[in-house]
Scaffold this motif. Sequence first.
Motif, PDB file in Angstrom:
ATOM      1  N   SER A  95       0.964  -1.142  -0.064  1.00 47.67           N
ATOM      2  CA  SER A  95      -0.049  -0.002  -0.032  1.00 47.67           C
ATOM      3  C   SER A  95       0.697   1.142   0.108  1.00 47.67           C
ATOM      4  O   SER A  95       2.089   1.366   0.412  1.00 47.67           O
ATOM      5  CB  SER A  95      -0.858   0.009   1.273  1.00 47.67           C
ATOM      6  N   SER A 115      -2.857  -0.482   6.651  1.00 54.01           N
ATOM      7  CA  SER A 115      -1.580   0.098   6.185  1.00 54.01           C
ATOM      8  C   SER A 115      -0.352  -0.653   6.423  1.00 54.01           C
ATOM      9  O   SER A 115      -0.013  -0.920   7.718  1.00 54.01           O
ATOM     10  CB  SER A 115      -1.424   1.370   6.818  1.00 54.01           C
ATOM     11  N   GLN A 124      -5.159   5.602   1.507  1.00 56.20           N
ATOM     12  CA  GLN A 124      -4.228   5.002   0.806  1.00 56.20           C
ATOM     13  C   GLN A 124      -4.679   4.215  -0.381  1.00 56.20           C
ATOM     14  O   GLN A 124      -5.856   4.336  -0.456  1.00 56.20           O
ATOM     15  CB  GLN A 124      -3.499   3.832   1.562  1.00 56.20           C
ATOM     16  N   VAL A 126      -4.118   0.387  -2.640  1.00 53.29           N
ATOM     17  CA  VAL A 126      -3.368  -1.135  -2.441  1.00 53.29           C
ATOM     18  C   VAL A 126      -2.732  -1.168  -3.863  1.00 53.29           C
ATOM     19  O   VAL A 126      -3.630  -1.115  -4.868  1.00 53.29           O
ATOM     20  CB  VAL A 126      -4.385  -2.048  -2.035  1.00 53.29           C
ATOM     21  N   GLY A 145      -7.957   1.390  -1.234  1.00 55.72           N
ATOM     22  CA  GLY A 145      -7.242   1.312   0.106  1.00 55.72           C
ATOM     23  C   GLY A 145      -7.885   0.639   1.022  1.00 55.72           C
ATOM     24  O   GLY A 145      -6.993   0.144   1.923  1.00 55.72           O
TER      25      GLY A 145
END
Length: 395
Positions: A95, A115, A124, A126, A145
């Motif tokens: 990530s 995370s 975030q 991935v 994310g």
Amino acid sequence: PICREGTSWQHILQTLVCYRLIDPGSEWRLHRLWFEQSAMGDLLGGDYALVEKNALYRCLDKLLEHKSALFDHLTERWRDLFAAKYDVLLYDLTSTYFESDPPEDKKDKRRFGYSRDKRSDCVQVVIALVVTPEGFPLAYEVLAGNTLDKTTLKDFLHKIEKQYGKAERIWVMDRGIPTEEVLTEMRQSDPPVYYLVGTPRAKLSELEQKLLGLSWQAVRPGVKVKLLPEEKELYVLAESHDRINKERAMRRRQLRVLLKRLKKLQQMKFSSVENLLLKLGQAKGEGPRAWRLIDIEMPKLVEQPPSPNFSFRLNRHKLRIVRRREGRYLLRSNLCGREPAELWQFYIQLVEIEAVFKNLKDDLKLRPIYHQLESRIEAHIFVAFIAYCLQITLR
């Protein structure tokens, strides 16, 4: 190709990729500083128009539609240049986070999730990646994310099969990625799709009694395994002396720091139990693995006023269990006819995909990502991916 305005998108892309490989930074820095200090203009026969700010962003906007074509091209190039084979594939996820507010668009891939960078406070995306055991990347995908690891493999299996055709491939993965449903599909596929995957620690506890009665087999100096056939699958318990020493040293260091911290907290005076709990929570966050080996006795809240003192002791039963399992891990595979040494070699090749992630994040400075548009964020990752392909070729 060169457009009607005379813009050479190929040269702009070459500049972006070389910048990412040599001295990575923002597109603004490339535009204002790096290009004029480099020899890219002389090498490409271009001028400052190559790095005009809008031209850089427009080039990023054109990239994503060529992603599948790039994957096809890489397959041929790795085969021609390095005689690469694709019978063993490594699959893993990482990530990358953004120090920005969550996007308002609910369809945006920037989301809170697990995370790997220890930044659960940031949104975030991935990144799922497939590479060969030599580190040659074949394909990647940018996912939301909050995507769970176990939900990604099925789509990637179909993607690779569609792109490269059906074959008896071996997929090597870490624990937590495949589900029981996907593993069943892989076993029942025609031709069969083979896998070698790590298992959760709970699986080792479940099979521990069966494994105790089996004999160890040496596969290389310092490494030995036990083999347990189970319903068309093979479980491999591996023990590495180097890994024992490494995990034991990490556990001892973390436990030593935690005990020192707890003794210090015992000597401190707290105005309330809440303040004590905050300090204990901080200590737990700094040494989560060591914390599991400690029994904490909290003050009794029935006292008036409650005493902010606490006591602790090392749980030696848990410590013995941890010591017994250090340096050992359980693998699961449907490669029932392979030699133990070969299975071990397949699994340790996962370090190659970890090295790819490290290079993307460290050498190629995948983050920080300054873009706000999702398409340009994905294009930024695309440029970093191409830069890594160039890096592995030169290596």
